[in-house]
Structure formats: structure tokens, C-alpha cells
Design an enzyme around this catalytic site. Structure first.
Site, PDB file in Angstrom:
ATOM      1  N   ASP A 243     -26.771   4.581 -10.191  1.00 39.58           N
ATOM      2  CA  ASP A 243     -25.730   3.675 -10.671  1.00 39.58           C
ATOM      3  C   ASP A 243     -25.667   3.680 -12.208  1.00 39.58           C
ATOM      4  O   ASP A 243     -26.693   3.515 -12.878  1.00 39.58           O
ATOM      5  CB  ASP A 243     -26.065   2.265 -10.174  1.00 39.58           C
ATOM      6  CG  ASP A 243     -24.911   1.303 -10.300  1.00 39.58           C
ATOM      7  OD1 ASP A 243     -23.883   1.520  -9.645  1.00 39.58           O
ATOM      8  OD2 ASP A 243     -25.040   0.323 -11.061  1.00 39.58           O
ATOM      9  N   GLU A 297     -23.875   8.442 -11.402  1.00 36.30           N
ATOM     10  CA  GLU A 297     -22.539   7.873 -11.556  1.00 36.30           C
ATOM     11  C   GLU A 297     -22.262   7.872 -13.052  1.00 36.30           C
ATOM     12  O   GLU A 297     -22.793   7.053 -13.791  1.00 36.30           O
ATOM     13  CB  GLU A 297     -22.485   6.452 -11.000  1.00 36.30           C
ATOM     14  CG  GLU A 297     -21.056   5.944 -10.959  1.00 36.30           C
ATOM     15  CD  GLU A 297     -20.959   4.434 -11.050  1.00 36.30           C
ATOM     16  OE1 GLU A 297     -19.901   3.902 -10.705  1.00 36.30           O
ATOM     17  OE2 GLU A 297     -21.918   3.776 -11.483  1.00 36.30           O
TER      18      GLU A 297
HETATM   19  O1  TEU Z   1     -19.971   0.858 -10.937  1.00 33.20           O
HETATM   20  C1  TEU Z   1     -19.799   1.241 -12.248  1.00 33.20           C
HETATM   21  C2  TEU Z   1     -18.538   0.993 -12.895  1.00 33.20           C
HETATM   22  O2  TEU Z   1     -18.632   0.812 -14.066  1.00 33.20           O
HETATM   23  C3  TEU Z   1     -17.181   0.918 -12.298  1.00 33.20           C
HETATM   24  O3  TEU Z   1     -17.086   1.384 -11.056  1.00 33.20           O
HETATM   25  C4  TEU Z   1     -16.674  -0.472 -12.514  1.00 33.20           C
HETATM   26  O4  TEU Z   1     -17.622  -1.399 -12.125  1.00 33.20           O
HETATM   27  C5  TEU Z   1     -15.474  -0.955 -11.777  1.00 33.20           C
HETATM   28  O5  TEU Z   1     -14.889   0.017 -11.027  1.00 33.20           O
HETATM   29  C6  TEU Z   1     -14.531  -1.634 -12.739  1.00 33.20           C
HETATM   30  O6  TEU Z   1     -13.786  -0.688 -13.429  1.00 33.20           O
HETATM   31  C7  TEU Z   1     -21.259   0.708 -10.443  1.00 33.20           C
HETATM   32  C8  TEU Z   1     -21.192   0.378  -8.983  1.00 33.20           C
HETATM   33  O7  TEU Z   1     -20.659   1.465  -8.286  1.00 33.20           O
HETATM   34  C9  TEU Z   1     -20.413  -0.872  -8.815  1.00 33.20           C
HETATM   35  O8  TEU Z   1     -20.186  -1.204  -7.472  1.00 33.20           O
HETATM   36  C10 TEU Z   1     -21.170  -1.968  -9.507  1.00 33.20           C
HETATM   37  O9  TEU Z   1     -20.411  -3.141  -9.495  1.00 33.20           O
HETATM   38  C11 TEU Z   1     -21.516  -1.613 -10.945  1.00 33.20           C
HETATM   39  O10 TEU Z   1     -21.984  -0.297 -11.115  1.00 33.20           O
HETATM   40  C12 TEU Z   1     -22.631  -2.495 -11.424  1.00 33.20           C
HETATM   41  O11 TEU Z   1     -23.811  -2.165 -10.777  1.00 33.20           O
END
Ligand code: TEU
Ligand code: CA
Length: 596
Positions: A243, A297
């Protein structure tokens, strides 16, 4: 020509494996060394199981409820392993299953070594892993270590006093003129700093207030992370999806966000000064001891920066998620209409930016994005099935490991949200408070955008059958309402229909898995500017395949460029056709794969 190119690849692979430099090494500069068998390379690539894998993402909360409490759980997943296996995928990515107060549905972890009570027990986890291995599949876990929950024991300690031994596990700063230490913003609205009254200092949270960022510059934190990774690796899991991993190293001195980054702060937060060092350390201390895969990610990482994270000679990550394609339909957080030439350009750029030492991922959906058929296909009743199959054809024939999100194999669609009360996602709720409650955006405009972009679109429960709550739960109410279209769109229905998206997907997956060219083959876009047709080839030497996709509702007569003539039709979402030679008559959203 092809032979010559193959030799250059082989030479590169022979010469450069084992060197640590990530610079643009060219064959003529490189000195041959005693080499690992180059014959093993395929089209220049070192074969790896994770390059050949098809990954299926499970969001456990919304997958299947086994005990009637309205919340998906691990036993629910175990009960559907045959369904997943039948799809032809062979790696499962499990979104967080750890103990969490669920401020952000498990992406706020309270205890990394405990299963979330709502999801079951460690015994249930072991059972799930066993069931996965019995079917010769693999499991990767979500590693969420940029931040923890504020209820994690480390943070509970850390906030107690300035001299607590866990203080330095997080990022604390004194107020600046009575204000937050800098202007950083959280992805879930507002400042990224929260004042903690106990010590009168602020802590950093790039996401929710209940997700304080860990201080990776503290070696104790890093060792804790490597230990918890080993805890799960020793259980036999096959790797991690990491993440927001590019955010772990913060910029020296935490400087203000420059104005040009305000709309896209991820590009300022990512790729901090010690990122490479920490990832290499993680590799040395944990990952290198196991045969596992990692996918980062990479929110905020540019294509140019990508090889510095995934080049195999650097021992950092195996691959990353690049957001260019999945967020093509976004201007900041607002929906924008995208065009096919834009999408094609992204895949070409990715192909050009990554050489044989780097590996790509292919995905157009996940738990943070709307449904693939709604965002990139056409979810109207007339075209939903054809376009979902066309997208599956693309995702499974492009170059990179495909990641498929649960329910996309059924053609599940976005949810028809009409009111703020229907949402669960903290990102939506906070944005509502920041924008609608303050009268900056009208409720209608906000909801219209969220119908297209909200993360909750993909978080509604899996639709298993046409019984109440789509067979997701026996509880009167599911955690999040089931999409009302479950009566037509559900797994039972898909299973019984030989022409369903599910069965088409399984055939496509089987085709990919038996065809090395779809994994390791060269990628060539035949017609980058065509507004409706996406036509490309995948080839290893003379083993050549042609993919033609009609990305429109129009019937299109298409003459293939480059004197290409079609050969055997391997698969199509409309069955056989009379086309021979170089001219194709494509129905709306028709997809064809040929050997040629
Ligand atoms: O997501 C990272 C992220 O920065 C984006 O996906 C963003 O949160 C969102 O789409 C708004 O633009 C990761 C995870 O996949 C997500 O579910 C979490 O909320 C986030 O990190 C925090 O852990
Ligand atoms: Ca349950």
C-alpha cells in the site's frame, strides 16, 4: 532481424543480470560475465511465475458472508475457492484482513499479527491458505505500512509523552505559529496534520486522522515491519501488494507543498530520499529469503521513475501499479471523458519505458476505483456483456501481469447512488463535509461525480445469485447495499449461461496462460490514432498474435494496416465470422484474437 533482436536480448540478459547499476546499460558497453543460463530467457525476459500469473483481488468485506452478520469473511472466501479457481486465475491478492477499527476498511491496522475479528480467526486464515495451495494457487497479502491505525499499540504509546520510547515511531512536530507544521493535505480532505492535546504536538497522517504515518527513518520501525512480513511469509504466503509504498520516505525537513503540487500532492509525497535504500533493505532482510512476488501501489510515481523501483537488478520491487491508465478518466478527483487514443498512448509509453529487466502490471479497476465496465466499457443493458468481454480480452492480452478485481468477471456495474447516506467510504464522507457542507459544490454535482468515481462503486457486495442481498449474506441487511441489478447480474446466472462473461473470461485466461507470447511477447500498437479500434500484436519471433477490439457502439469496417491478414480466429466475444484477409467487419464492442 527478429533473430538479431533476440540475440541482443539474450546478450543483455546474460551480461547484466547481477549488476547493481540501474543506468541505461547497453549491450555494447557491457562486459560478458559468467552468466546464469541465458537459454532460460524467453524473448529476453527471465521467466518468473509472477510474470505468468493472473491475479484476482478480493476485498474480503464485500466478497462473501459465511455467518450471517452482513460482513464478508475468510470462511466465505474459502467456500468460493472453486469459483475463483474455475476462472483460471492463479494468484489471489487479499485486501487487508488484519485487526482494524475500520476507519478505512482495514487499511488502518491495529494489530498486524491478528485477523480482523469480523473476518474470522487465524485458524480460518490457515484454512484459507491451505485451500488456495491445494488448488495450486498462491496468496499475496496487503502490506499497509506507510501508516497504522491510531489504535495500534505503537501509536497508543507514542502519543503518551514526548519521551515515550515509541515517540519516534511516528512523525511528530511542534506547531508553527500556532498552526500545523506545513501545508500538506490529506487524501481524505483537510490538513495532513492533527494536533494531539496530550503533548501539544501534531502528528502526520497522509490519509485519515486515524491513520498516523510511520516514521521509516527510525530503524526500529523498519525492523518491526520486516519481522511482521516474515511472520506471514513463514506461514507460506507468496508475497505482498504494498500500500502507497512510495510514500514511506518523507522529504528532508518536510518542506511545504509547492503550489504546482497542490492538486496532485502524491507526486510530492512519493519517491522520498531514502525510498530505494529502505526497499533494498526490506529485500535483504525479508523478501530475498523467500520465492515471493511484490507489487507496489505506486501512487505518485511517474513512468520515468518506474524502472528505478522495478528493475530486477536493483532488488527492490517486482512490479508496481502505475495509475496513468486507471486514472485517465480523472482530472484530480473529478470525472473526465477519456479517449481511446489516450489509453493506447499510455500502454505504448509503458511498453517503451520498461526494458527486459522491468515488469509491468495491467489493471483498470480495484477497490479504489469504479467498476471497469462502467468506467472503460459501456454498462447499458445493450452493451454491458460485449464490452465487459472486450475489456477482459484487452486486460488478458496486454503486456504485464493482469490484476482483476472481484465481480468484474460478472460484469458488475457502478451503483446508482442518489444520496450521501448510501456511502460508506471515509473519502466520500470527508469530501462531502469539506465541499458540500461548506457550499463550495452543490449536492447534485457532488453526487453526479461520485456516481462515476466513488470507491464504493466497487465495494458493494459480490452478487452470487438472485436471492435476497444477491446471496452475499443471509442477514437482513448487507454492510453496503447490494446493487439492485443483482437479479440479472450474478454468479449463478453467469455460471449457467455458456455465453456469459465469466465463461468467456475463463477461456481468455486459459488462452493467456498457455501462450507465452501474451506474457513475454513484443507489443506493437498497429493504429495508435484510430478513435474506435484498438489493434495490436503480441509476438515472440514467428509466434504472432493479433488482437482487435472495437471500443465503440458503432459497427466498424476496419482494414488492417501493414499488410496484415488475419489467420486463425482463437477467440471472439461474438463467435465465428466470415472475415478473411485484411478487412474486418466488427460489431459494437467486438473483440477478436487471431493467430497470424
Ligand atoms: O490507496 C492509495 C491512494 O492514495 C488512492 O487510491 C486514494 O486513496 C484514493 O483513491 C483517493 O484518490 C491505498 C489503498 O488502496 C486505499 O484503499 C487506502 O484508503 C489508502 O491507500 C490508505 O491506506
Ligand atoms: Ca460475516
Amino acid at each position: 532481424m527478429i533473430v538479431a533482436r533476440l540475440m541482443v536480448f539474450l546478450l543483455l540478459a546474460t551480461c547484466l543480470v547481477g549488476t547493481s547499476s540501474a543506468t541505461d546499460n547497453r549491450a555494447q558497453d557491457a562486459k560478458p560475465q559468467s552468466a546464469p543460463s541465458p537459454a532460460a530467457a524467453i524473448n529476453g525476459y527471465q521467466p518468473k511465475w509472477w510474470k505468468e500469473a493472473i491475479v484476482y483481488q478480493i476485498y474480503p468485506r464485500s466478497f462473501k458472508d459465511s455467518n450471517g452478520d452482513g460482513i464478508g469473511d475468510l470462511k466465505g472466501i474459502t467456500s468460493e475457492l472453486d469459483y475463483i479457481h474455475g476462472l483460471g486465475v492463479n494468484v489471489i491478492w487479499l485486501s487487508p484482513h488484519y485487526d482494524s477499527p475500520n476507519a478505512d476498511n482495514g487499511y488502518d491496522i491495529r494489530n498486524y499479527r491478528k485477523v480482523m475479528t469480523e473476518f474470522g480467526s487465524m485458524a480460518d486464515f490457515d484454512e484459507l491458505l491451505k485451500g488456495i495451495k491445494q488448488r495450486h494457487m498462491k496468496l499475496i497479502l496487503d502490506l499497509v505500512v506507510n501508516h497504522t491505525s491510531d489504535e495500534h499499540a505503537w501509536f497508543v504509546e507514542s502519543r503518551k509523552s514526548k519521551d515515550n520510547s515509541y515517540r519516534d515511531y511516528y512523525i511528530w512536530r511542534a506547531p508553527k505559529d500556532g498552526q500545523p507544521p506545513n501545508n500538506w493535505t490529506s487524501f481524505f480532505s483537510g490538513s495532513a496534520w492533527k494536533l494531539d492535546p496530550t503533548t501539544g504536538e501534531y502528528y502526520l497522517h497522509l490519509f485519515a486522522e486515524k491513520q498516523p504515518d510511520l516514521n521509516w527513518d527510525n530503524p526500529k520501525v523498519r525492523n518491526e515491519v520486516y519481522d511482521l512480513m516474515k511472520f506471514w511469509l513463514d506461514k507460506g504466503v507468496d508475497g505482498f501488494r504494498m500500500d502507497v509504498i512510495p510514500f514511506i520516505s518523507k522529504r528532508e525537513g518536510l518542506p511545504d507543498l509547492p503550489p504546482e503540487y497542490m492538486a496532485k500532492p502524491q507526486y510530492f509525497y512519493a519517491m522520498g530520499p531514502h525510498l530505494h535504500e529502505y526497499l533494498q533493505e526490506m529485500n535483504r532482510e525479508a523478501l530475498s529469503k523467500y520465492d515471493v512476488m511484490t507489487v507496489g501501489e505506486a501512487f505518485g510515481v511517474t513512468l520515468e521513475q518506474t524502472p528505478s523501483l522495478v528493475d530486477e537488478r536493483r532488488n527492490e520491487l517486482d512490479m508496481i501499479f502505475n495509475f496513468d491508465a486507471v486514472r485517465l478518466n480523472r482530472d484530480g478527483e473529478v470525472w473526465r471523458d477519456w479517449t481511446l487514443p489516450e489509453l493506447k498512448a499510455i500502454y505504448t509509453q509503458q511498453n517503451q519505458a520498461l526494458d527486459v529487466h522491468s515488469w509491468n502490471t495491467i489493471f483498470l479497476s480495484n477497490h479504489d476505483n469504479p467498476r471497469v465496465v462502467s468506467a472503460f466499457g459501456n454498462d447499458s443493458p445493450q452493451y454491458r456483456v460485449a464490452s465487459a468481454k472486450a475489456l477482459a480480452t484487452m486486460l488478458l492480452t496486454l503486456k504485464g501481469t493482469p490484476f482483476i478485481y472481484q465481480g468484474d468477471e460478472l460484469g458488475m456495474t457502478n451503483y446508482p447512488f442518489t444520496s450521501i447516506d448510501q456511502f460508506d467510504d471515509i473519502a466520500v464522507k470527508n469530501a462531502w463535509k469539506a465541499m458540500v457542507v461548506t457550499n463550495q459544490v452543490s449536492a447534485d454535482a457532488f453526487l453526479a461525480n461520485m456516481r462515476k468515481t466513488s470507491r464504493d462503486n466497487s465495494r458493494t457486495p459480490m452478487q452470487w445469485d438472485n436471492s435476497r442481498n444477491g446471496g452475499f449474506t443471509t442477514a437482513p441487511k448487507a454492510r453496503l447495499a447490494v446493487n439492485p441489478n443483482f437479479l440479472e447480474i450474478n454468479a449463478k446466472q453467469e455460471f449457467s449461461d455458456p455465453n456469459s462473461i465469466y465463461h468467456y473470461f475463463a477461456q481468455m485466461a486459459a488462452l493467456r496462460r498457455k501462450t507465452p507470447a501474451f506474457v513475454y511477447g513484443d507489443y506493437t500498437d498497429l493504429d495508435p490514432a484510430h478513435p474506435k479500434i484498438f489493434a495490436y500484436t503480441r509476438a515472440i519471433g514467428a509466434d504472432k498474435y493479433l488482437v482487435v477490439l472495437n471500443f465503440s457502439t458503432d459497427v466498424v469496417t476496419y482494414k488492417l494496416p501493414d499488410a496484415i491478414k488475419v489467420g486463425d480466429l482463437l477467440i471472439s466475444n461474438f463467435g465465428k465470422n466470415a472475415d478473411r484477409g485484411d478487412t474486418l467487419h466488427l460489431k459494437s464492442w467486438e473483440a477478436r484474437v487471431y493467430k497470424y
